[in-house]
Structure formats: C-alpha cells, structure tokens
Design a protein around this motif. Structure first.
Motif, PDB file in Angstrom:
ATOM      1  N   GLY A 108       0.815  -1.226   0.000  1.00 47.53           N
ATOM      2  CA  GLY A 108       0.000   0.000   0.000  1.00 47.53           C
ATOM      3  C   GLY A 108       0.841   1.264   0.000  1.00 47.53           C
ATOM      4  O   GLY A 108       1.994   1.246   0.396  1.00 47.53           O
ATOM      5  N   VAL A 109       0.228   2.357  -0.393  1.00 43.24           N
ATOM      6  CA  VAL A 109       1.017   3.527  -0.746  1.00 43.24           C
ATOM      7  C   VAL A 109       1.700   4.233   0.403  1.00 43.24           C
ATOM      8  O   VAL A 109       2.917   4.263   0.491  1.00 43.24           O
ATOM      9  CB  VAL A 109       0.152   4.524  -1.528  1.00 43.24           C
ATOM     10  N   THR A 110       0.940   4.800   1.319  1.00 39.92           N
ATOM     11  CA  THR A 110       1.614   5.617   2.331  1.00 39.92           C
ATOM     12  C   THR A 110       2.587   4.796   3.155  1.00 39.92           C
ATOM     13  O   THR A 110       3.728   5.175   3.338  1.00 39.92           O
ATOM     14  CB  THR A 110       0.608   6.262   3.303  1.00 39.92           C
ATOM     15  N   LYS A 111       2.109   3.664   3.628  1.00 42.97           N
ATOM     16  CA  LYS A 111       2.969   2.869   4.501  1.00 42.97           C
ATOM     17  C   LYS A 111       4.219   2.434   3.767  1.00 42.97           C
ATOM     18  O   LYS A 111       5.327   2.526   4.263  1.00 42.97           O
ATOM     19  CB  LYS A 111       2.211   1.639   4.993  1.00 42.97           C
ATOM     20  N   GLY A 112       4.023   1.957   2.566  1.00 51.47           N
ATOM     21  CA  GLY A 112       5.152   1.418   1.812  1.00 51.47           C
ATOM     22  C   GLY A 112       6.170   2.468   1.419  1.00 51.47           C
ATOM     23  O   GLY A 112       7.338   2.371   1.774  1.00 51.47           O
ATOM     24  N   ILE A 113       5.703   3.474   0.711  1.00 54.50           N
ATOM     25  CA  ILE A 113       6.656   4.371   0.069  1.00 54.50           C
ATOM     26  C   ILE A 113       7.258   5.387   1.032  1.00 54.50           C
ATOM     27  O   ILE A 113       8.467   5.584   1.078  1.00 54.50           O
ATOM     28  CB  ILE A 113       5.978   5.145  -1.089  1.00 54.50           C
ATOM     29  N   GLU A 114       6.381   5.986   1.801  1.00 57.52           N
ATOM     30  CA  GLU A 114       6.807   7.121   2.616  1.00 57.52           C
ATOM     31  C   GLU A 114       7.904   6.738   3.600  1.00 57.52           C
ATOM     32  O   GLU A 114       8.895   7.432   3.759  1.00 57.52           O
ATOM     33  CB  GLU A 114       5.584   7.646   3.369  1.00 57.52           C
ATOM     34  N   LYS A 115       7.701   5.599   4.209  1.00 61.71           N
ATOM     35  CA  LYS A 115       8.606   5.156   5.258  1.00 61.71           C
ATOM     36  C   LYS A 115      10.046   5.065   4.754  1.00 61.71           C
ATOM     37  O   LYS A 115      10.972   5.517   5.403  1.00 61.71           O
ATOM     38  CB  LYS A 115       8.133   3.778   5.742  1.00 61.71           C
ATOM     39  N   TYR A 116      10.197   4.473   3.568  1.00 58.82           N
ATOM     40  CA  TYR A 116      11.558   4.216   3.104  1.00 58.82           C
ATOM     41  C   TYR A 116      12.265   5.465   2.597  1.00 58.82           C
ATOM     42  O   TYR A 116      13.444   5.671   2.860  1.00 58.82           O
ATOM     43  CB  TYR A 116      11.540   3.152   2.001  1.00 58.82           C
ATOM     44  N   SER A 117      11.536   6.304   1.852  1.00 59.06           N
ATOM     45  CA  SER A 117      12.260   7.384   1.179  1.00 59.06           C
ATOM     46  C   SER A 117      12.657   8.527   2.109  1.00 59.06           C
ATOM     47  O   SER A 117      13.616   9.230   1.841  1.00 59.06           O
ATOM     48  CB  SER A 117      11.454   7.907  -0.009  1.00 59.06           C
ATOM     49  N   LYS A 118      11.939   8.688   3.202  1.00 58.49           N
ATOM     50  CA  LYS A 118      12.182   9.831   4.083  1.00 58.49           C
ATOM     51  C   LYS A 118      13.594   9.898   4.640  1.00 58.49           C
ATOM     52  O   LYS A 118      14.222  10.939   4.661  1.00 58.49           O
ATOM     53  CB  LYS A 118      11.226   9.755   5.268  1.00 58.49           C
ATOM     54  N   ILE A 119      14.072   8.778   5.128  1.00 62.83           N
ATOM     55  CA  ILE A 119      15.367   8.770   5.811  1.00 62.83           C
ATOM     56  C   ILE A 119      16.520   8.588   4.831  1.00 62.83           C
ATOM     57  O   ILE A 119      17.600   9.126   5.027  1.00 62.83           O
ATOM     58  CB  ILE A 119      15.452   7.591   6.820  1.00 62.83           C
ATOM     59  N   LEU A 120      16.250   7.826   3.768  1.00 61.72           N
ATOM     60  CA  LEU A 120      17.389   7.351   2.989  1.00 61.72           C
ATOM     61  C   LEU A 120      17.920   8.336   1.961  1.00 61.72           C
ATOM     62  O   LEU A 120      19.118   8.406   1.732  1.00 61.72           O
ATOM     63  CB  LEU A 120      17.014   6.027   2.317  1.00 61.72           C
ATOM     64  N   MET A 121      17.019   9.129   1.360  1.00 62.20           N
ATOM     65  CA  MET A 121      17.497  10.039   0.330  1.00 62.20           C
ATOM     66  C   MET A 121      18.495  11.082   0.857  1.00 62.20           C
ATOM     67  O   MET A 121      19.491  11.370   0.194  1.00 62.20           O
ATOM     68  CB  MET A 121      16.331  10.716  -0.396  1.00 62.20           C
ATOM     69  N   PRO A 122      18.257  11.633   2.051  1.00 62.21           N
ATOM     70  CA  PRO A 122      19.273  12.562   2.570  1.00 62.21           C
ATOM     71  C   PRO A 122      20.652  11.910   2.754  1.00 62.21           C
ATOM     72  O   PRO A 122      21.681  12.574   2.572  1.00 62.21           O
ATOM     73  CB  PRO A 122      18.689  12.992   3.923  1.00 62.21           C
ATOM     74  N   ILE A 123      20.669  10.625   3.075  1.00 63.98           N
ATOM     75  CA  ILE A 123      21.979   9.961   3.235  1.00 63.98           C
ATOM     76  C   ILE A 123      22.675   9.850   1.876  1.00 63.98           C
ATOM     77  O   ILE A 123      23.872  10.071   1.744  1.00 63.98           O
ATOM     78  CB  ILE A 123      21.823   8.556   3.858  1.00 63.98           C
ATOM     79  N   LEU A 124      21.895   9.522   0.852  1.00 64.26           N
ATOM     80  CA  LEU A 124      22.460   9.442  -0.498  1.00 64.26           C
ATOM     81  C   LEU A 124      23.069  10.785  -0.883  1.00 64.26           C
ATOM     82  O   LEU A 124      24.175  10.861  -1.427  1.00 64.26           O
ATOM     83  CB  LEU A 124      21.359   9.053  -1.495  1.00 64.26           C
ATOM     84  N   PHE A 125      22.344  11.823  -0.572  1.00 66.88           N
ATOM     85  CA  PHE A 125      22.811  13.179  -0.854  1.00 66.88           C
ATOM     86  C   PHE A 125      24.154  13.436  -0.156  1.00 66.88           C
ATOM     87  O   PHE A 125      25.109  13.925  -0.765  1.00 66.88           O
ATOM     88  CB  PHE A 125      21.745  14.168  -0.366  1.00 66.88           C
ATOM     89  N   GLY A 126      24.240  13.065   1.112  1.00 64.78           N
ATOM     90  CA  GLY A 126      25.479  13.262   1.877  1.00 64.78           C
ATOM     91  C   GLY A 126      26.656  12.532   1.245  1.00 64.78           C
ATOM     92  O   GLY A 126      27.754  13.089   1.104  1.00 64.78           O
ATOM     93  N   ILE A 127      26.427  11.290   0.817  1.00 64.55           N
ATOM     94  CA  ILE A 127      27.532  10.533   0.207  1.00 64.55           C
ATOM     95  C   ILE A 127      27.972  11.185  -1.100  1.00 64.55           C
ATOM     96  O   ILE A 127      29.160  11.256  -1.409  1.00 64.55           O
ATOM     97  CB  ILE A 127      27.109   9.074  -0.038  1.00 64.55           C
ATOM     98  N   LEU A 128      27.000  11.698  -1.854  1.00 67.56           N
ATOM     99  CA  LEU A 128      27.368  12.353  -3.109  1.00 67.56           C
ATOM    100  C   LEU A 128      28.254  13.571  -2.855  1.00 67.56           C
ATOM    101  O   LEU A 128      29.186  13.837  -3.612  1.00 67.56           O
ATOM    102  CB  LEU A 128      26.110  12.782  -3.874  1.00 67.56           C
ATOM    103  N   ILE A 129      27.962  14.291  -1.781  1.00 71.75           N
ATOM    104  CA  ILE A 129      28.793  15.451  -1.458  1.00 71.75           C
ATOM    105  C   ILE A 129      30.235  15.011  -1.160  1.00 71.75           C
ATOM    106  O   ILE A 129      31.199  15.587  -1.665  1.00 71.75           O
ATOM    107  CB  ILE A 129      28.222  16.205  -0.226  1.00 71.75           C
ATOM    108  N   VAL A 130      30.369  13.952  -0.374  1.00 73.73           N
ATOM    109  CA  VAL A 130      31.711  13.441  -0.076  1.00 73.73           C
ATOM    110  C   VAL A 130      32.419  13.038  -1.378  1.00 73.73           C
ATOM    111  O   VAL A 130      33.589  13.358  -1.603  1.00 73.73           O
ATOM    112  CB  VAL A 130      31.630  12.218   0.874  1.00 73.73           C
ATOM    113  N   LEU A 131      31.676  12.357  -2.241  1.00 72.97           N
ATOM    114  CA  LEU A 131      32.259  11.922  -3.516  1.00 72.97           C
ATOM    115  C   LEU A 131      32.698  13.106  -4.369  1.00 72.97           C
ATOM    116  O   LEU A 131      33.735  13.065  -5.022  1.00 72.97           O
ATOM    117  CB  LEU A 131      31.243  11.095  -4.305  1.00 72.97           C
TER     118      LEU A 131
END
Ligand code: TRP
Length: 447
Positions: free
Chosen positions: A163-186
């Motif tokens: 289902g939509v809210t439970k499935g999608i929202e939970k995962y993307s909230k925390i993880l995308m900022p971490i990806l962003f941080g790693i890209l900055i280091v790179l």
C-alpha cells in the motif's frame, strides 16, 4: 476521493515524489546523456527545460491527479468534460510504465550486482581494464542479471502490495538525505583528482554551437524521465496529495532536489572519468566502471562503495514503485482487480520484458529493434517519445480541455492560498510548453 489514503504529511508527499524522481535517472542516465550530447551544451538546455517545461508539467500532473483523485486513465476521462478519447493519455502512460520498468530493472540489476561485489570488496585493487571486462562479462551472462533483476522486481512488487503511504513514505524519508550526503563526499574527492578541471569544463561549460535537435530532444526526454513526468506517475501521486498542501512548493522542492542530485552526479563522474581515461560517451560504463574506481582511491572506500550502491538500489526502488503503481492503480480502479492480483500480473509481465531487455545486451544478440539492442530501443522509445508525447498531451489537456476555473481552484486550494505566479504558470502550460515540446519533437523529423 474520500476513501483514498492521503500522504501522512507535507514532508511525506515531497519525500515520496522526490523518491520517485531521484533514481537511476540521476546517477546513471543523466551522465550518460550529458556525456553523449556534448556536456555543457546539454547541461544548459537541460536546466532551461526543467524550469520552463518540467516544473509546469509537474504542476499539471499534480493538479490533474488531486482534482480527479484517480489513476491517470480515470483522471483524464473524469476531467474531460464529457469529450471522449482523452483516456488515451492514461493508456500511453500505462504502456510507458511497462517499457521503462523493463530497462530500468535491467540497470537496477547491475546496481544490485555492484552491491554484491562491494560486499566482498571485489573491486579493491583492480585496474580499469579488469573492471571494464567484468562489466562486459556481466552483460553477457545469462542467469546472473536475471537473478538480480528478479530480486529488484520482486522488491518493487512487495512494497506496492503493502500500500502507498505505509510502503513508500517510510523508506524514502530517511534514505534520500543519506544518499545526498555521500554524493557530497564523492564530489569533494572527485574535485581533487588530476582530471577535475577537464571533467568540469566538459560537463559545465556550454558550447552553444553544439546545441542540435538531437541535444534538445535528449535533454527533454531526460528531464521528463528524471522528474518522473509524462506518463502519469505524478498524477497517481497527486491523487494522494491532501487538499491543503501547497502544490507549487511541493513541485519546486521535487524539481530542485532532483536536479541537484543529477548535477552532483555529473560533478562526481566527469572529473573521475577524465582522470581514469573513460570517454564521456562511454554510456553504461560511466557509472558502473568510473564509480568503483573512484571508491577504490578513497579513504574508507570499501564502506562508501557499499553504502552508495545500496542507497542507489533503494533510490531505484522508490522510483520503480512509482512506475509500477501506474498500471496497478489502473487495474484496481478501472478494472476492479484486487491489488495483490494486479501487482502480480504486472510484475510478471515486467519481468518477462526485462529478461528480453537484458538478454539483448549479449554480444551478437539477435534481439535488436530499429538498429539497436532491445534494451536501448526500450529506453529511447519510452523516454524520447512516449514521455514527451505524454507530457505534450498532458499540458494540452490542462490548458485547452480542462476548465481554467478548475485549474485555478485546484491550484490555489480553492482560493485559500494566493498564488502570485498562477497566471504566468497557466500561460506557460497553455502556450509555451506545448509549443516548445512540439517544435522539439518535429525538429527530429526534419533533417
Ligand atoms: N525518475 C526516475 C529516475 O530518475 C525514474 C522514474 C520513476 C520515471 N517514475 C517515472 C520516469 C515515471 C518516467 C516516468 O530514476
């Protein structure tokens, strides 16, 4: 509409829409397209397109989705004031979802393979030729890619069934900022390499003489692809946006974060590619050979490499979810199928197409269409044509078919928020965007 789940919070919808937008399109496809289309010339055109066509189209999709509260096929039918035929935009989107998912899952499969190789520290100490060779071997393998693609499609289907809210929202909230941080280091690492200057000049310095019809259409296709536009994915998300949310600020936030990630990916990849002697036109190798080599030169490379490819897999997943959601919502809402069944059928179809796509990359494979591998043809047909035509029809629909008062009402949340830019935005949607997309499309056929 009322019995539909809404996204839990303002940040939830931004996170989910950004999760849809940010994916392999930013880190894998954007550098490929920039590299193949002249670097700086592509970049400047890309930025202009995001601003003048991407942003208004995103608003249009949100408005259509929230106004109707439906899947794309149902949405166009519901808002067409009784005239027939507009549902076809929705059907085009359903078709595009299948084609995109097929080659998208192929690339996601390589990403999962890179996760596996990172875990065992496989890349450590390897030279360029070996990593290139290994990547080519992976393309030529039969079962390895099928397995990783299968895993990816299964994961996508799993989240969709939940289902939509439970499935999608939970995962993307925390993880995308971490990806962003790693890209900055790179980025920091990449900019200290000897090829940094050449790489940056190639990527960012516009050479206007290089802007051709091909550059324009590829930039347009890439912008729509990267922002998840032109096939109704954001119409389905729009149908979950709460009535009180501000559509403009949501669309702005999504466009800016998506573009930022793509630009960072370019700043990471081109300096590194120029340093390691990988041509900007190298395509698939730009990400899948350059990045492992870059990590291997870094302090903590093992750790960064592993986390990066893991997060990239998850970014791909939050994007593929939004793609699969389109046919699933169509089947459940229009054809009354239950969600589990709809997901299973669509996932199996995608898997079959994906196997064909990845097998078409074998050396000497007969699986070719229009002079390219099926993988490349799926990518080209869907992004360059289906998304651009879908986007064109969407803005035409909003500007010329939907009532202006309906647009204004939805856009300003029933007049409760004042939108100073509502008139210019409306005229861009009505005149400028359709005209510009049409010109770019037609220019491809005049030589
Ligand atoms: N935007 C995603 C990416 O950049 C891919 C994607 C997800 C997409 N949903 C879409 C592309 C809808 C086009 C249409 O990786």
């Amino acid at each position: 509409m009322s019995n539909k789940e809404n996204f839990g919070s303002k940040f939830g919808i931004i996170a989910a829409a950004a999760g849809s937008a940010i994916g392999l399109g930013n880190i894998y496809r954007f550098p490929c397209e920039a590299g193949a289309n002249g670097g700086g010339a592509f970049f400047i055109v890309y930025l202009a397109i995001v601003l003048f066509m991407g942003l208004p189209l995103m608003l249009s999709e949100f408005v259509i989705g929230r106004r109707s509260g439906k899947n794309p096929v149902g949405a166009f039918k519901a808002l067409a004031n009784g005239s027939k035929g507009w549902g076809v935009i929705g059907y085009l989107g359903v078709l595009a979802a299948f084609l995109i998912l097929a080659f998208y899952s192929t690339v996601a499969g390589w990403t999962i393979d890179a996760v596996g190789k990172s875990i065992i520290n496989y890349y450590h100490g390897l030279d360029k030729a070996t990593i290139q060779n290994d990547f080519q071997n992976l393309l030529n393998e039969t079962w390895q890619p099928i397995l990783s693609e299968g895993i990816f499609i299964f994961l996508t289907a799993f989240v969709i069934v939940k289902g939509v809210t439970k499935g999608i929202e939970k995962y993307s909230k925390i993880l995308m900022p971490i990806l962003f941080g790693i890209l900055i280091v790179l980025c920091i690492k990449s900019l200290t390499l000897p090829g940094a200057k050449d790489g940056l000049v190639f990527f960012l310095k516009p050479d206007f003489s290089k802007i051709t019809g091909k550059v324009l259409i590829n930039a347009l296709g890439q912008a729509f692809f990267s922002l998840s536009l032109g096939m109704g994915a954001l119409i389905t998300y729009g149908s979950y946006i709460a009535k009180k949310d501000n559509l403009t600020s949501t669309a702005f936030a999504v466009c800016i974060s998506d573009t930022l990630i793509a630009v960072l990916a370019g700043i990471v990849i081109f300096p590194a590619a120029f340093t390691f002697g990988i041509r900007p036109e190298a395509g698939n190798e730009l990400a899948f050979v350059t990045l492992p080599m870059l990590f291997d030169q870094m302090v903590g490379g093992y750790f960064f490499c592993l986390i990066f490819f893991l997060l990239l897999t998850i970014a791909a997943l939050t994007s593929s979810i939004s793609l699969l959601e389109v046919p699933v919502l169509y089947l459940t809402e229009q054809l009354n199928m239950n969600r589990k069944k709809a997901t299973t059928y669509t996932a199996i179809t995608v898997f079959i197409l994906c196997v064909i796509s990845s097998e078409s990359l074998h050396d000497g494979s007969p699986l070719r269409l229009f002079g390219a591998s099926i993988f490349d043809t799926l990518d080209m047909v869907s992004s360059t044509f289906l998304l651009t035509i879908g986007g064109l029809l969407t803005v035409i629909f909003l500007g010329w078919k939907m009532k202006k008062s309906d647009f204004m009402d939805e856009y300003t949340n029933g007049g409760t928020i004042s939108m100073r830019l509502r008139k210019p935005i409306y005229y861009i949607i009505k005149f400028l965007a359709p005209l510009a997309i049409t010109v770019i499309l037609i220019s491809q056929f005049i030589k």
